[in-house]
Design an enzyme around this catalytic site. Structure first.
Site: not given
Ligand code: DER
Length: 233
Positions: A30, A33, A85-86, A99-101, A107, A125
């Protein structure tokens, strides 16, 4: 910015050439990116690639449907071959803040049910020390303030002093995750012992999951603003 978008695009699209093969069962990450990865995967499927994916959020699920990536579930697929994943931050040991999203619970479940997890990030990042990005902690809605207070006590006891703990908002309403929970963000500023926190936070009644992902990312693909990328163990 366009430059950062290009770096995210570079990382997300590079994952296809670097890892994806016919017959793979994939975890679909999610965030912006990972969404470049999902779009590129859709194109590869259109050109004949045979894969299935388990989405780490309803947002990724919707994008996967839109671009034609066949979906499945963990129940159906069993273990996945690879999750892409990002992250919001990743350090030299591959420990991530995620967890920013607000998707960290699915995830984590999907990454941990995969043989391998690869993190796709832009250069911004990659950090020497985690913590500038507030640590997302998913908590049940019931009496969330009591859970927040217990989190504060734990972090204080670990030497972080009085930590600012804020409930994630979406507009003027509290954000509710895909699993119906709240997110409390812990503004730690600098995390000196990520694994100590990760091992203790989830024992607090009311805490569902936290965004410190240690020992999960096998490699990272770092996209650059010039469209190039680097794979780093
Ligand atoms: O929520 C997450 O953990 C995501 O990976 C996310 O925060 C990364 O988002 P970005 O790729 O849009 O920066």
């Amino acid at each position: 910015s366009n430059e950062q978008d290009r770096a995210k695009w570079a990382a997300g699209t590079a994952a296809i050439d670097a890892y994806i093969q016919d017959g793979m069962k994939l975890g679909l990450g999610s965030g912006s990116t990972s969404h470049w990865f999902v779009r590129a995967l859709g194109e590869a499927v259109e050109n004949g690639l045979d894969v299935v994916g388990v989405p780490t959020s309803t947002g990724t699920r919707d994008l996967a449907v839109e671009v034609g990536v066949p979906l499945t579930t963990l129940a159906e697929a069993g273990r996945l071959d690879l999750t892409v994943d990002g992250a919001d931050e990743i350090d030299a040991d591959g420990v991530m803040i995620k967890g920013g999203g607000a998707c960290l619970l699915w995830e984590r479940i999907i990454a941990e049910t995969s043989e391998k997890m690869v993190c796709v990030v832009d250069e911004s990042k990659v950090v020497d020390q985690l913590g500038a990005f507030p640590l997302p902690i998913e908590v049940v809605q019931f009496e969330w303030e009591a859970t927040r207070n217990a989190i504060g006590d734990l972090l204080g006891g670990l030497g972080y002093g009085e930590v600012e703990l804020t409930r994630r908002m979406q507009g003027d309403q509290p954000l509710v995750t895909d699993s119906g929970n709240f997110i409390v963000d812990a503004h730690l500023r600098a995390i000196t012992d990520p694994l100590a926190i990760d091992g203790k936070l989830n024992w607090i009644p009311g805490v569902v999951e936290n965004g410190l992902f240690g020992g999960i990312a096998a490699e990272m693909i770092i996209g650059r603003t010039d469209g190039s990328h680097e794979v780093r163990d």
